[in-house]
Design a protein around this motif. Structure first.
Motif, mmCIF file in Angstrom:
data_model
loop_
_atom_site.group_PDB
_atom_site.id
_atom_site.type_symbol
_atom_site.label_atom_id
_atom_site.label_comp_id
_atom_site.label_asym_id
_atom_site.label_seq_id
_atom_site.Cartn_x
_atom_site.Cartn_y
_atom_site.Cartn_z
ATOM 1 N N UNK A 185 -64.534 -6.141 38.608
ATOM 2 C CA UNK A 185 -64.831 -4.311 38.250
ATOM 3 C C UNK A 185 -64.307 -3.455 37.194
ATOM 4 N N UNK A 186 -64.995 -5.033 36.053
ATOM 5 C CA UNK A 186 -65.303 -4.153 34.477
ATOM 6 C C UNK A 186 -66.860 -3.763 34.262
ATOM 7 N N UNK A 187 -67.198 -1.989 33.080
ATOM 8 C CA UNK A 187 -67.954 -2.054 33.567
ATOM 9 C C UNK A 187 -68.573 -1.968 31.922
ATOM 10 N N UNK A 188 -67.920 -2.189 30.644
ATOM 11 C CA UNK A 188 -68.149 -1.675 29.427
ATOM 12 C C UNK A 188 -66.987 -2.091 28.537
ATOM 13 N N UNK A 245 -64.675 -1.158 26.879
ATOM 14 C CA UNK A 245 -63.217 0.015 27.127
ATOM 15 C C UNK A 245 -63.078 -0.189 28.226
ATOM 16 N N UNK A 246 -63.291 -1.255 29.115
ATOM 17 C CA UNK A 246 -62.498 -2.259 30.425
ATOM 18 C C UNK A 246 -62.250 -3.257 29.839
ATOM 19 N N UNK A 295 -59.527 -2.899 27.484
ATOM 20 C CA UNK A 295 -58.254 -2.963 28.303
ATOM 21 C C UNK A 295 -57.691 -4.848 29.157
ATOM 22 N N UNK A 346 -53.683 -3.596 34.949
ATOM 23 C CA UNK A 346 -55.092 -2.661 34.720
ATOM 24 C C UNK A 346 -55.787 -1.747 35.280
ATOM 25 N N UNK A 366 -58.555 -4.185 37.676
ATOM 26 C CA UNK A 366 -58.863 -5.143 37.503
ATOM 27 C C UNK A 366 -58.525 -6.473 38.608
ATOM 28 N N UNK A 406 -62.214 5.572 27.711
ATOM 29 C CA UNK A 406 -63.358 5.901 28.856
ATOM 30 C C UNK A 406 -64.742 5.684 28.001
ATOM 31 N N UNK A 418 -66.943 2.636 36.059
ATOM 32 C CA UNK A 418 -66.000 2.410 36.585
ATOM 33 C C UNK A 418 -64.316 2.874 35.829
ATOM 34 N N UNK A 419 -64.027 2.726 34.491
ATOM 35 C CA UNK A 419 -63.751 3.999 33.907
ATOM 36 C C UNK A 419 -63.097 5.310 34.621
ATOM 37 N N UNK A 474 -61.292 4.314 37.664
ATOM 38 C CA UNK A 474 -60.148 4.554 38.109
ATOM 39 C C UNK A 474 -58.804 5.414 37.244
ATOM 40 N N UNK A 503 -54.490 3.163 31.549
ATOM 41 C CA UNK A 503 -55.178 2.975 30.449
ATOM 42 C C UNK A 503 -55.880 3.453 29.808
ATOM 43 N N UNK A 504 -55.422 4.803 30.037
ATOM 44 C CA UNK A 504 -55.870 6.280 29.247
ATOM 45 C C UNK A 504 -55.449 7.154 28.492
#
Lengths: 70, 70
Positions: free
Chosen positions: A10-13, A15-16, A19, A63, A65, B11, B15-16, B19, B64-65
């Motif tokens: 589920x991570x894309x960047x 920032x993920x 987290x 979180x 994910x 973000x 994916x962010x 979420x 988480x944001x």
């Protein structure tokens, strides 16, 4: 202490990555957590008497994910 | 019903966005939540008798944001 590597979904960047790293590092018994975005992995050093896969998965899922055993 | 737009911080990817959208949409009293990655905004339609800024911010922070009034 044990060191294990798991799959994170589920991570894309970055920032993920930040987290997931923060969520896992905050758990009692975790000494080190390293997350790789491209490889989709979490490598974690932890005290086996205080942490197990279920607890790590809870931290990652809280979180937002997913965590899987490889 | 009210419609308001807030600033979302932290973000980095779709994916962010997914979420944050999910976290806000899941709150009681929220009818619609739309998140824009580039603009860093959340536009939300909600029942003012059940939801306020503090509750929306809690939902976003739990994911988480950050959420700020514009």
């Amino acid at each position: 202490m044990a060191e294990k590597t798991y799959r994170v979904t589920g991570m894309g960047c970055e920032a993920c990555v930040a987290r997931v790293t923060k969520a896992v590092s905050a758990r009692d018994g975790v000494s080190r957590a390293a997350v790789d975005l491209i490889g989709e992995t979490l490598t974690v050093v932890y005290d086996e008497s205080r942490v197990d896969f279920a607890k790590l998965r809870d931290a990652v899922e809280d979180a937002g994910y997913g965590l899987e055993e490889i």
